[in-house]
Design an enzyme around this catalytic site. Sequence first.
Site, PDB file in Angstrom:
ATOM      1  N   ASP A  82       0.841  -1.204   0.000  1.00  0.00           N
ATOM      2  CA  ASP A  82       0.000   0.000   0.000  1.00  0.00           C
ATOM      3  C   ASP A  82       0.881   1.261   0.000  1.00  0.00           C
ATOM      4  O   ASP A  82       1.835   1.346   0.786  1.00  0.00           O
ATOM      5  CB  ASP A  82      -0.873  -0.059   1.277  1.00  0.00           C
ATOM      6  CG  ASP A  82      -1.937   0.996   1.343  1.00  0.00           C
ATOM      7  OD1 ASP A  82      -2.450   1.401   0.279  1.00  0.00           O
ATOM      8  OD2 ASP A  82      -2.274   1.416   2.473  1.00  0.00           O
ATOM      9  N   ALA A 210     -11.211   4.965   3.927  1.00  0.00           N
ATOM     10  CA  ALA A 210     -12.585   4.557   4.260  1.00  0.00           C
ATOM     11  C   ALA A 210     -12.858   4.498   5.765  1.00  0.00           C
ATOM     12  O   ALA A 210     -14.004   4.310   6.170  1.00  0.00           O
ATOM     13  CB  ALA A 210     -12.900   3.211   3.628  1.00  0.00           C
TER      14      ALA A 210
HETATM   15  P1  13P Z   1      -7.811   5.094   6.556  1.00  0.00           P
HETATM   16  O1  13P Z   1      -6.620   5.090   7.463  1.00  0.00           O
HETATM   17  O2  13P Z   1      -8.493   6.412   6.537  1.00  0.00           O
HETATM   18  O3  13P Z   1      -8.723   3.958   6.789  1.00  0.00           O
HETATM   19  O4  13P Z   1      -7.255   4.919   5.066  1.00  0.00           O
HETATM   20  C1  13P Z   1      -6.739   3.682   4.699  1.00  0.00           C
HETATM   21  C2  13P Z   1      -6.114   3.732   3.355  1.00  0.00           C
HETATM   22  O5  13P Z   1      -6.574   4.401   2.465  1.00  0.00           O
HETATM   23  C3  13P Z   1      -4.935   2.882   3.139  1.00  0.00           C
HETATM   24  O6  13P Z   1      -4.390   3.053   1.895  1.00  0.00           O
END
Ligand code: 13P
Length: 288
Positions: A82, A210
């Site tokens: 990510d 989210a």
């Molecule tokens: P949050 O930390 O707001 O849930 O976002 C998660 C995200 O987009 C990880 O890439």
Amino acid sequence: MFILSNRNLLLDAQKNNYAVPAFNIHNLETTKVVIEAADELRSPIILAATPATIKFSGANFLTNIMKTAAREVDIPLVYHLDHHENIDDIKKSILLGCRSVMIDASKLPYEENVKKVKEVVKFARRYDVSVEAELGKLVGQEDDLIIEKGESQLTDPNLAVDFVERTGIDSLAVAIGTAHGLYKKEPKIDYSRLEKIRKNIDIPLVLHGASDLPDRDVKKSIARGITKVNIATELKIAFSEGVKTYFAKKPDANDPRRYLKPGKEKMKELVKEKIILCGSKNKAEVLK
Ligand code: 13P
């Protein structure tokens, strides 16, 4: 099963109007929480690791945890990088066995974003790895990635066409008004922008930020074409709350096997709620 790319999972989600949740994990404990919850609800699952998580757990250790996790459960499991910005780090994890990556070059000027993403796609293709990239910028903080309010930028639906065509990515992370972390005021999601993006391009779309987003917005986003929903902050909060409650009752506790348990339980409840919210419950047989 083995670690998979997210390509076929997201294409099925796109075709059948649901989303596969991507949960950020940090270590063995949080990974086990997610796979147990997903297995119990028969949901395909994406376990996501930021660069800070790789630094914390080690790329080799984490990939091997994921390989073991994939063998422990009979559901489609994706280990996903990510918000990775460093191409060498991405290549290293791919060579270790990771099959799904996000190259985040969204901070760079447009042409440089395209160039960097193309380089990752070229490498990824050799190993059947799916690639996500971002166009636009989300405000907020995700581990070491910090975007101030003034720097945020929503995704341009016309530019998205050019971006997808030139890079050859498998999925696009869109900036439509969500933010990383908790919301300071009620989020305003630009649904008409999302609809235009969905109309213009046909690859799976990813919603970042989210956590803390009202359920109705998550559902509306999925109904308008989001196929992957990223959740991190809320999970950390749930885990920590469980651990804090334990210590509040037993301040002298010192056995991690005991004090981590309520953290895991709290997080697991939330993971299950999010799976149901995304509509991925009972979709585990999708690839069979
Ligand atoms: P949050 O930390 O707001 O849930 O976002 C998660 C995200 O987009 C990880 O890439």
